[in-house]
Design an enzyme around this catalytic site. Structure first.
Site, PDB file in Angstrom:
ATOM      1  CE1 TYR A   1       0.909   7.898  -6.831  1.00 55.42           C
ATOM      2  CE2 TYR A   1      -0.793   8.159  -8.500  1.00 55.42           C
ATOM      3  CZ  TYR A   1      -0.408   7.774  -7.230  1.00 55.42           C
ATOM      4  OH  TYR A   1      -1.344   7.261  -6.354  1.00 55.42           O
TER       5      TYR A   1
ATOM      6  CG  ASN B   1      -1.514   1.322   1.516  1.00 53.97           C
ATOM      7  OD1 ASN B   1      -2.473   1.762   0.866  1.00 53.97           O
ATOM      8  ND2 ASN B   1      -0.931   2.035   2.487  1.00 53.97           N
TER       9      ASN B   1
ATOM     10  CE  LYS C   1       0.544   4.253  -6.740  1.00 50.50           C
ATOM     11  NZ  LYS C   1       0.550   3.401  -5.543  1.00 50.50           N
TER      12      LYS C   1
HETATM   13  N1  LIG Z   1      -5.151   9.328  -1.330  1.00 50.32           N
HETATM   14  C1  LIG Z   1      -5.421   9.213  -2.612  1.00 50.32           C
HETATM   15  O1  LIG Z   1      -6.135  10.056  -3.179  1.00 50.32           O
HETATM   16  C2  LIG Z   1      -4.890   8.025  -3.403  1.00 50.32           C
HETATM   17  C3  LIG Z   1      -5.522   7.706  -4.605  1.00 50.32           C
HETATM   18  C4  LIG Z   1      -5.089   6.612  -5.326  1.00 50.32           C
HETATM   19  C5  LIG Z   1      -4.067   5.838  -4.851  1.00 50.32           C
HETATM   20  N2  LIG Z   1      -3.457   6.162  -3.682  1.00 50.32           N
HETATM   21  C6  LIG Z   1      -2.385   5.275  -3.212  1.00 50.32           C
HETATM   22  O2  LIG Z   1      -2.757   4.742  -1.960  1.00 50.32           O
HETATM   23  C7  LIG Z   1      -1.598   4.391  -1.222  1.00 50.32           C
HETATM   24  C8  LIG Z   1      -1.723   4.886   0.204  1.00 50.32           C
HETATM   25  O3  LIG Z   1      -1.750   6.289   0.194  1.00 50.32           O
HETATM   26  P1  LIG Z   1      -2.557   7.198   1.229  1.00 50.32           P
HETATM   27  O4  LIG Z   1      -3.380   8.106   0.401  1.00 50.32           O
HETATM   28  O5  LIG Z   1      -3.193   6.364   2.254  1.00 50.32           O
HETATM   29  O6  LIG Z   1      -1.337   8.053   1.784  1.00 50.32           O
HETATM   30  P2  LIG Z   1      -0.828   8.506   3.226  1.00 50.32           P
HETATM   31  O7  LIG Z   1       0.222   9.523   2.913  1.00 50.32           O
HETATM   32  O8  LIG Z   1      -1.944   8.882   4.129  1.00 50.32           O
HETATM   33  O9  LIG Z   1      -0.139   7.199   3.803  1.00 50.32           O
HETATM   34  C9  LIG Z   1       1.010   6.660   3.200  1.00 50.32           C
HETATM   35  C10 LIG Z   1       1.860   5.999   4.260  1.00 50.32           C
HETATM   36  O10 LIG Z   1       3.003   5.433   3.601  1.00 50.32           O
HETATM   37  C11 LIG Z   1       4.143   5.717   4.366  1.00 50.32           C
HETATM   38  N3  LIG Z   1       5.336   5.734   3.518  1.00 50.32           N
HETATM   39  C12 LIG Z   1       5.708   6.688   2.641  1.00 50.32           C
HETATM   40  N4  LIG Z   1       6.883   6.376   2.093  1.00 50.32           N
HETATM   41  C13 LIG Z   1       7.258   5.200   2.637  1.00 50.32           C
HETATM   42  C14 LIG Z   1       8.390   4.378   2.468  1.00 50.32           C
HETATM   43  N5  LIG Z   1       9.396   4.724   1.656  1.00 50.32           N
HETATM   44  N6  LIG Z   1       8.465   3.228   3.170  1.00 50.32           N
HETATM   45  C15 LIG Z   1       7.477   2.885   4.040  1.00 50.32           C
HETATM   46  N7  LIG Z   1       6.379   3.640   4.243  1.00 50.32           N
HETATM   47  C16 LIG Z   1       6.283   4.780   3.544  1.00 50.32           C
HETATM   48  C17 LIG Z   1       3.886   7.066   4.989  1.00 50.32           C
HETATM   49  O11 LIG Z   1       4.703   7.275   6.142  1.00 50.32           O
HETATM   50  C18 LIG Z   1       2.398   6.989   5.303  1.00 50.32           C
HETATM   51  O12 LIG Z   1       2.175   6.502   6.613  1.00 50.32           O
HETATM   52  C19 LIG Z   1      -0.423   4.962  -2.016  1.00 50.32           C
HETATM   53  O13 LIG Z   1       0.206   3.919  -2.728  1.00 50.32           O
HETATM   54  C20 LIG Z   1      -1.064   5.936  -2.966  1.00 50.32           C
HETATM   55  O14 LIG Z   1      -0.329   6.100  -4.149  1.00 50.32           O
HETATM   56  C21 LIG Z   1      -3.841   7.246  -2.958  1.00 50.32           C
END
Ligand SMILES: NC(=O)c1ccc[n+]([C@@H]2O[C@H](COP(=O)([O-])OP(=O)(O)OC[C@H]3O[C@@H](n4cnc5c(N)ncnc54)[C@H](O)[C@@H]3O)[C@@H](O)[C@H]2O)c1
Length: 253
Positions: free
Chosen positions: A156, A89, A160
């Protein structure tokens, strides 16, 4: 309970969707390895799960470092005796930077965290799962940026798309004939998490490519966690190599 006794790794579990997935998996009976680069966040989520009566162990790891990722999988296996579910994730965004402005540093950061980390984790986990009688399940959190060209910057979107390709290859190779391992991806749209605060200086050209087709109302993280529960459990036993888009209709417009 849908995940009773299963050992699950959830990366990026300190915040947002990862936190919601870790908490929901624990509620459903999983023993959860809560993995994040942020020690304080790991500790908080482990405490939250334990206070609710669940089982969790914290692992601080940087998904951009192969040794950390391999240690994460080995620690989970030695702590819980199996690796049944891997949820890749953790991920970061890139301010919608178009390819002409992508620095090598930005490209490498995105590829290391969003693609190489999940690859190293899948490799290590699969080499454990393929010898387990129940096989295993991989859930990769991609994005609508993994299906369309304009829901992120060049790095990005490329990371993905590649994560979805990796997911399909694992599914077709290690499915029923190759070790009983299922692999699926989620493609969320806009979700109300801390990642939104990292969009500090969105590139005008990247934003122009999206135009006025913004995501609309954001999902709450638990709405995506429920998709991850479906994919991580036997409810999706015949779903393999698929991508579940959960974007509230954003890309249907
Ligand atoms: N939020 C959105 O709109 C969205 C949409 C589509 C996809 N995503 C994807 O969902 C996933 C989760 O994102 P989120 O929105 O919950 O983000 P978030 O920033 O709330 O959480 C991400 C977590 O990943 C951790 N992290 C970052 N880099 C890291 C690393 N190098 N090693 C270990 N941990 C690491 C961070 O510390 C954080 O706790 C991501 O892959 C993101 O690309 C997010």
């Amino acid at each position: 309970m849908k995940l009773q006794g299963k050992a699950a790794i959830v990366t990026g579990a300190g915040s947002g969707m990862g936190r919601a997935i870790a908490v929901l998996y624990a509620q459903e009976g999983a023993k959860v390895a809560v993995v994040d680069i942020n020690q304080a966040a790991v500790d908080a989520v482990v405490a939250e799960i334990k206070q609710a009566g669940g089982e969790a162990t914290g692992i601080v790891a940087n998904m951009a470092l192969k040794d950390d990722v391999e240690r994460m999988v080995q620690t989970t296996a030695s702590t819980y005796g199996s690796v049944d579910i891997l949820v890749n994730n953790a991920g970061v965004m890139d301010n919608f930077t178009p390819v002409g402005d992508v620095t090598d540093e930005l490209w490498e950061r995105l590829m290391n965290i969003n693609l190489n980390g999940p690859f190293w984790a899948c490799r290590a986990a699969i080499n454990i799962m393929k010898d387990q009688s129940d096989g295993g399940v991989i859930v990769n959190n991609a994005s609508v940026g993994g299906l369309f060209g304009t829901r992120g910057g060049a790095a990005y979107v490329a990371s993905k798309h590649a994560l979805i390709g990796l997911t399909k290859n694992i599914a077709s190779t290690y499915g029923r004939e190759g070790g009983n391992i299922r692999a699926n991806a989620i493609a969320p749209g806009g979700v109300n998490t801390n990642i939104q605060t990292t969009i500090t200086a969105p590139h005008p050209l990247g934003m122009a490519a999206i135009g006025d087709a913004g995501p609309g109302k954001l999902a709450e993280p638990v709405e995506i966690a429920r998709v991850a529960l479906f994919l991580g459990s036997n409810d999706s036993s015949f779903v393999n190599g698929d991508v579940i888009k959960a974007d509230g209709g954003w890309t249907a417009r």
